[in-house]
Design an enzyme around this catalytic site. Structure first.
Site, PDB file in Angstrom:
ATOM      1  N   HIS A 213       0.640  -1.029   0.026  1.00 21.17           N
ATOM      2  CA  HIS A 213       0.164  -0.333   0.327  1.00 21.17           C
ATOM      3  C   HIS A 213       0.500   1.182  -0.479  1.00 21.17           C
ATOM      4  CE1 HIS A 213      -3.567   2.967   1.382  1.00 21.17           C
ATOM      5  NE2 HIS A 213      -2.293   3.066   2.112  1.00 21.17           N
TER       6      HIS A 213
ATOM      7  N   GLU B  20     -10.590   1.677   3.964  1.00 16.15           N
ATOM      8  CA  GLU B  20      -8.697   1.288   4.460  1.00 16.15           C
ATOM      9  C   GLU B  20      -9.321   0.076   5.332  1.00 16.15           C
ATOM     10  OE1 GLU B  20      -6.669   4.157   6.197  1.00 16.15           O
ATOM     11  OE2 GLU B  20      -5.977   4.745   3.678  1.00 16.15           O
TER      12      GLU B  20
ATOM     13  N   GLU C 169      -8.314  -3.037   7.224  1.00 13.13           N
ATOM     14  CA  GLU C 169      -7.225  -2.865   8.087  1.00 13.13           C
ATOM     15  C   GLU C 169      -7.676  -3.414   9.032  1.00 13.13           C
ATOM     16  OE1 GLU C 169      -5.079   0.706   9.721  1.00 13.13           O
ATOM     17  OE2 GLU C 169      -5.634   1.790   8.072  1.00 13.13           O
TER      18      GLU C 169
ATOM     19  N   TYR D  74      -3.307  17.547   3.933  1.00 13.04           N
ATOM     20  CA  TYR D  74      -2.624  16.860   5.034  1.00 13.04           C
ATOM     21  C   TYR D  74      -0.412  17.409   4.873  1.00 13.04           C
ATOM     22  CZ  TYR D  74       0.561  14.053   1.708  1.00 13.04           C
ATOM     23  OH  TYR D  74       1.780  14.747   0.134  1.00 13.04           O
TER      24      TYR D  74
HETATM   25 CA    CA Z   1      -5.418   4.015   8.771  1.00 15.38          CA
END
Ligand code: CA
Length: 432
Positions: A140, A205, A207, A250
């Site tokens: 990723h 996402e 996870e 970000y």
């Molecule tokens: Ca994440």
């Protein structure tokens, strides 16, 4: 950390609970912990067995010693106090529950404490004090990095330091709670100035959530060799992401509103004991990669510190539901995509003195495999939104649309052991 298998991993063992034998997710070899309630009752701890939930506090009087104490602690509306006791107490409780649920002579005494799972609401298992999101999925990291820096996808620190940031625990919700599309500030590259409005590049996402059991004191790092003992178990985590918001906000301090509007977890904590048969060696690092620094290296951890868990992402749009079409699988991948082990994450997290507490959550980061059938986000599947893909309804997608259901499942299978599963982590996107 040494890994011990015991009678609770015997694949031939069967529970007397109807439907538990051979259950794809919750046979007696699993016994995951969660918090549930039935109509008109308060949330309390339970264990999934087949299609039922065992009320732990209700069977505490049937147990002895420390296991009885633990089952009574599970009567609280969160599992923090139960898991804070540490690994030995959880193993003892697991063994006692396994015995109770496999001994047909105890069935009559226990049956009153079983509730059909369909009649129960499931809640967050812990009061989650802190949530840290790591970035251990190396494929990723390479895929996303390549979109930004084609020649140099990984930054120079990646193979030395487990990358992470402190996330937001207040907006974590259990599976089944709808996700409101966030609004945010975005600026497309062609625009001169940003605007504020609904996110246009909403993503999931894939996870895993790593739960902390016994914590550590402030200023007292957990050595790598002991880190495994502080890890209580795992759930599935969908760390919803607003990619357009993320791209603008970000720099230089990292994720903020793009990540804090909602995260979804599966409600069952699959314990580290239940996962013991599925431990595997941490995959070898590529030739030329640096060895972990000594505070992150433990030979036992390298030998047994990874988990052979398979994860799948499914999408079902509103149009697919209307047409009676089932969900379509977008990816299937393995948890061994982690560049760092769970113990390395915990050891690193505490290495500067940070204290962890029972019920703290560590996200693995998006876990993608090497090829496109195992990409863990739409950002990767749609190549940053440039390559739409088709759904069985005739629709196309690059990112999520309102009404989409995203469901993540996970399970562990190995010859000679009972398959265990995590249940579902699912949620629907609502309009902004
Ligand atoms: Ca994440």
């Amino acid at each position: 950390m040494t890994i011990e298998l015991d009678f609770t991993h015997d694949p031939k063992a069967c529970s007397w609970v109807d439907g538990a034998a051979g259950h794809a997710d919750f046979p007696v070899q699993n016994l995951p912990f969660g918090v549930f309630s039935t109509d008109g009752t308060r949330p309390r701890g339970g264990v999934a067995i087949g299609e039922a939930i065992l009320d732990l506090a209700a069977i505490a009087p049937l147990l002895d010693g420390p296991a009885a104490h633990s089952a009574a602690l599970a009567g609280q509306p969160t599992l923090n106090a139960l898991f804070a006791q540490g690994q030995a107490a959880m193993t003892a409780l697991r063994r006692a529950l396994f015995t109770l649920l496999t001994d047909a002579a105890r069935a009559e005494a226990v049956r009153h404490a079983l509730h059909p799972r369909v009649d129960c609401a499931l809640h967050l298992p812990f009061a989650i004090g802190d949530y840290t999101d790591f970035y251990t999925g190396i494929h990723h990291a390479e895929n996303v990095g390549r979109l930004l820096r084609p020649d140099n996808p990984l930054l120079p620190n990646y193979k030395y330091v487990p990358i992470g940031y402190h996330g937001r625990s207040s907006s974590i919700r259990p599976s089944g709670v709808d996700v409101r599309r966030p609004r945010g500030q975005t600026k497309a590259p062609a625009e001169d100035a940003p605007s504020h409005g609904p996110c246009k590049r909403l993503d999931y996402e894939l996870e895993m959530a790593i739960w902390v059991g016994q914590g550590n004191e402030l200023g007292t790092p957990v050595p790598i060799a002991e880190a495994g003992r502080h890890i209580a178990g795992l759930s599935i985590l969908n760390d919803w992401s607003a990619r357009d918001v993320q791209a603008w906000e970000y720099q230089p301090l990292g994720p903020f509103l793009a990540k804090n509007f909602h995260s979804t977890i599966s409600p069952w904590v699959v314990t580290i004991d239940a996962l013991a048969p599925f431990r595997v060696a941490q995959p070898q690092r590529a030739p030329g990669d640096p060895a972990p620094l000594p505070y992150l290296f433990d030979a036992q951890d390298q030998q047994h510190g990874a988990l052979d868990v398979t994860m799948e992402v499914w999408l079902r749009s509103a149009a697919m539901r209307d047409a009676g079409l089932p969900g379509v699988r977008l990816s299937r991948g393995a948890m061994t995509a982690m560049y760092w082990t769970m113990a390395q994450l915990l050891a690193h997290h505490t290495s500067g003195g940070c204290n962890l507490a029972a019920g703290d959550l560590m996200g693995t980061g998006t876990l993608s495999g090497a090829d496109s059938t195992s990409f863990g986000s739409l950002m990767e599947i749609s190549r940053g939104g440039t390559v739409p893909f088709a759904l069985p309804s005739g629709e196309t997608r690059t990112f999520l649309e309102d009404g989409d259901d995203v469901t993540i499942t996970a399970y562990a299978e190995r010859e000679g052991y009972a398959r265990i599963g995590f249940g579902q982590c699912t949620a629907r996107i609502l309009p902004a």
